[in-house]
Design a protein around this motif. Structure first.
Motif, mmCIF file in Angstrom:
data_model
loop_
_atom_site.group_PDB
_atom_site.id
_atom_site.type_symbol
_atom_site.label_atom_id
_atom_site.label_comp_id
_atom_site.label_asym_id
_atom_site.label_seq_id
_atom_site.Cartn_x
_atom_site.Cartn_y
_atom_site.Cartn_z
ATOM 1 N N PHE A 261 35.138 37.338 30.300
ATOM 2 C CA PHE A 261 35.485 38.635 29.708
ATOM 3 C C PHE A 261 34.250 39.507 29.528
ATOM 4 N N LYS A 262 33.213 38.957 28.913
ATOM 5 C CA LYS A 262 32.025 39.748 28.607
ATOM 6 C C LYS A 262 31.266 40.176 29.860
ATOM 7 N N ASN A 263 31.156 39.262 30.825
ATOM 8 C CA ASN A 263 30.304 39.518 31.982
ATOM 9 C C ASN A 263 31.032 40.166 33.156
ATOM 10 N N ASP A 264 32.374 40.015 33.198
ATOM 11 C CA ASP A 264 33.092 40.469 34.384
ATOM 12 C C ASP A 264 34.264 41.413 34.074
ATOM 13 N N ILE A 265 35.164 41.019 33.174
ATOM 14 C CA ILE A 265 36.368 41.821 32.928
ATOM 15 C C ILE A 265 36.010 43.167 32.313
ATOM 16 N N PRO B 141 58.581 59.717 30.462
ATOM 17 C CA PRO B 141 57.495 59.532 31.435
ATOM 18 C C PRO B 141 56.981 58.093 31.400
ATOM 19 N N HIS B 142 56.788 57.530 32.578
ATOM 20 C CA HIS B 142 56.371 56.132 32.669
ATOM 21 C C HIS B 142 54.963 56.009 33.228
ATOM 22 N N GLY B 143 54.225 55.070 32.654
ATOM 23 C CA GLY B 143 52.937 54.703 33.201
ATOM 24 C C GLY B 143 53.112 53.682 34.313
ATOM 25 N N ALA B 144 52.044 53.009 34.665
ATOM 26 C CA ALA B 144 52.084 52.023 35.741
ATOM 27 C C ALA B 144 51.366 50.760 35.298
ATOM 28 N N VAL B 145 51.902 49.604 35.721
ATOM 29 C CA VAL B 145 51.246 48.321 35.495
ATOM 30 C C VAL B 145 50.816 47.780 36.850
ATOM 31 N N ALA B 146 49.522 47.587 37.028
ATOM 32 C CA ALA B 146 48.980 47.124 38.304
ATOM 33 C C ALA B 146 48.462 45.698 38.188
ATOM 34 N N GLU B 147 48.664 44.903 39.248
ATOM 35 C CA GLU B 147 48.005 43.607 39.385
ATOM 36 C C GLU B 147 46.640 43.863 40.018
ATOM 37 N N VAL B 148 45.597 43.543 39.297
ATOM 38 C CA VAL B 148 44.240 43.868 39.739
ATOM 39 C C VAL B 148 43.479 42.583 40.039
ATOM 40 N N THR B 149 42.918 42.491 41.221
ATOM 41 C CA THR B 149 42.088 41.356 41.610
ATOM 42 C C THR B 149 40.619 41.740 41.474
ATOM 43 N N TYR B 150 39.858 40.900 40.812
ATOM 44 C CA TYR B 150 38.427 41.136 40.666
ATOM 45 C C TYR B 150 37.693 39.826 40.933
ATOM 46 N N HIS B 151 36.418 39.931 41.238
ATOM 47 C CA HIS B 151 35.623 38.724 41.446
ATOM 48 C C HIS B 151 34.841 38.414 40.180
ATOM 49 N N SER B 152 35.023 37.225 39.658
ATOM 50 C CA SER B 152 34.308 36.787 38.466
ATOM 51 C C SER B 152 33.006 36.115 38.884
ATOM 52 N N LEU C 50 32.585 32.772 36.938
ATOM 53 C CA LEU C 50 33.349 31.615 37.398
ATOM 54 C C LEU C 50 33.245 31.404 38.898
ATOM 55 N N ASP C 51 32.618 32.351 39.591
ATOM 56 C CA ASP C 51 32.421 32.284 41.039
ATOM 57 C C ASP C 51 33.747 32.134 41.784
ATOM 58 N N ARG C 52 34.696 32.979 41.431
ATOM 59 C CA ARG C 52 35.967 33.001 42.158
ATOM 60 C C ARG C 52 36.701 34.301 41.826
ATOM 61 N N PHE C 53 37.711 34.573 42.638
ATOM 62 C CA PHE C 53 38.530 35.754 42.394
ATOM 63 C C PHE C 53 39.539 35.462 41.291
ATOM 64 N N ARG C 54 39.788 36.475 40.479
ATOM 65 C CA ARG C 54 40.697 36.343 39.339
ATOM 66 C C ARG C 54 41.645 37.536 39.332
ATOM 67 N N PRO D 245 33.063 44.808 32.040
ATOM 68 C CA PRO D 245 32.312 45.689 32.941
ATOM 69 C C PRO D 245 33.157 46.237 34.089
ATOM 70 N N TYR D 246 34.071 45.421 34.621
ATOM 71 C CA TYR D 246 34.932 45.906 35.702
ATOM 72 C C TYR D 246 35.795 47.065 35.211
ATOM 73 N N VAL D 247 36.407 46.893 34.056
ATOM 74 C CA VAL D 247 37.281 47.937 33.516
ATOM 75 C C VAL D 247 36.494 49.218 33.284
ATOM 76 N N GLU D 248 35.313 49.095 32.722
ATOM 77 C CA GLU D 248 34.548 50.282 32.369
ATOM 78 C C GLU D 248 33.938 50.967 33.592
ATOM 79 N N SER D 249 33.876 50.290 34.727
ATOM 80 C CA SER D 249 33.344 50.904 35.942
ATOM 81 C C SER D 249 34.439 51.361 36.904
ATOM 82 N N HIS D 250 35.682 50.880 36.704
ATOM 83 C CA HIS D 250 36.770 51.220 37.624
ATOM 84 C C HIS D 250 37.847 52.107 36.994
ATOM 85 N N TYR D 251 37.827 52.259 35.671
ATOM 86 C CA TYR D 251 38.830 53.075 34.997
ATOM 87 C C TYR D 251 38.135 54.116 34.122
#
Length: 383
Positions: free
Chosen positions: A236-240, A136-147, A150-154, A242-248
């Motif tokens: 990481f602390k302010n954006d990555i 069984p295989h999982g999935a690797v996704a390219e995820v775009t979020y707004h930082s 840094l005031d830009r998309f990452r 929190p994004y992970v914990e609110s979207h996954y």
């Protein structure tokens, strides 16, 4: 279209124009060469059609003996060829230098991004933990979020385990960080992280988990530049996180949170997880350490004099926080140029009464060891 895809397309187009147009100009009707060709004895043959070229070399940061390029030989059809020595199972990045111009392999659709660069990619089978298998295989996704920091998309890459999309349960989360000359794409391509997780989970050696592979660079980085620490740590602390914990569907507590990184990513790990030790129960450092602990001449600096210790003195002396640290794992190759830094770092943490697990392995500063470290480290998580 973002810059990554623009650069990818430009490099690929230039490679195609250079090697094929010259062939057609000479009236070459031979079928295009096969490249790369992986042989049963774990050797690999690389080929590129460039009949008018005066010099072609194979360059690779991963293939032994190819760090500073190896000359290829041209046959009568204008195809340049080189066969490697026997290679250990794993993934290898490479490119061609045609008359001094770096191009990817136009016959190979597999690629891997590094720091503002792109490589062709070949995989040598033979390791059951890295191979693509019928599991069984999982999935690797390219995820775009707004930082906001840094005031830009990452961008980051996120692995979700088999069954995640159709299930409802929560999973532990493992933040996996890359090195200075890599990108957020590296762990899932040359690092084989998704396949390694699939195989470990299928064999019952690792728990199903979400693996987050962020971009550790916040701007251009080249040889001699200082590591871009502070901006990434804030992102990481302010954006990555929190994004992970609110979207996954992650279990957002200490006992279900891990972090590890190689080289620069190891320094990032120590810069994030130790100051926030109450949030991380599992920490891994691959081929890295606290860089300020060793001078250029190899002498070890008094730990109390380093900026790292001064900034983290309260955490380093807090015995209660250490009680919840389930695993503090270091590994570095005996031929790695950062070996002294790793040793000094391990000694420093032991002097502060941390329970450190340290392994010195064969190998140098290369993906040949980092994939093995991931295979060994991951089964220790979330037990």
């Amino acid at each position: 279209m973002n810059r990554t895809w623009k650069n990818r397309g430009i490099v690929f187009t230039l490679a195609l124009l250079f090697v094929t147009v010259e062939g057609f100009a000479q009236g070459n009707n031979n079928p295009p060469p096969k490249s790369p060709e992986v042989h049963g004895d774990q050797r690999v043959t690389f080929r590129i059609q460039a009949p008018n070229a005066d010099s072609v070399k194979l360059s690779s940061s991963d293939i032994p003996g190819s760090m500073f390029s190896r000359h290829m030989a041209k046959n009568k059809e204008g195809v340049w060829e080189l066969t490697s020595d026997v290679l250990a199972p794993g993934a290898y990045r490479y490119r061609f230098e045609v008359n001094g111009i770096s191009v990817i392999d136009p016959r190979n659709t597999s690629f891997s991004e590094s720091n503002e660069n792109i490589w062709s990619l070949v995989t040598v089978p033979g390791n059951p933990m890295m191979d693509t298998r019928d599991v069984p295989h999982g999935a690797v996704a390219e995820v775009t979020y707004h930082s906001e920091s840094l005031d830009r998309f990452r961008r980051m890459h996120v692995y979700t385990p088999p069954g995640y999309e159709s299930g409802e349960g929560q999973y532990p989360v493992f933040y996996l960080l890359h090195g200075a000359y890599d990108s957020d794409d590296a762990w899932s391509t040359v690092g084989r992280a998704g396949f390694i997780l699939d195989n470990l989970i299928a064999e019952g050696k690792a728990k199903p988990m979400i693996v987050v592979m962020p971009d550790g660079h916040t701007g251009p980085f080249g040889y001699g530049d200082e590591l871009p620490m502070d901006e990434f740590i804030q992102d990481f602390k302010n954006d990555i996180k929190p994004y992970v914990e609110s979207h996954y569907r992650v279990k957002a507590n200490r006992e279900n949170r891990a972090m590890a990184g190689l080289s620069m990513g190891g320094a990032h790990t120590l810069g994030i997880a130790i100051p926030n030790l109450d949030e991380y129960a599992y920490i891994g450092v691959f081929s890295s350490g606290v860089f300020g602990l060793v001078n250029n001449d190899g002498s070890v600096v008094e730990a109390s004099e380093t900026a790292y210790v001064k900034q983290n003195s309260e955490v380093l002396s807090n015995d209660d926080l250490k009680e919840g640290l389930e695993l503090f794992w270091f590994a570095t190759g005996k031929e790695d140029f950062l070996l002294d830094i790793t040793r000094a770092t391990v000694t420093m943490f032991e002097d502060y009464d941390f329970d450190v697990v340290y392994e010195e392995t064969e190998g140098a500063h290369t993906w040949l060891v980092w994939r093995d470290y991931l295979i060994e480290f991951t089964p220790k998580l979330f037990k």
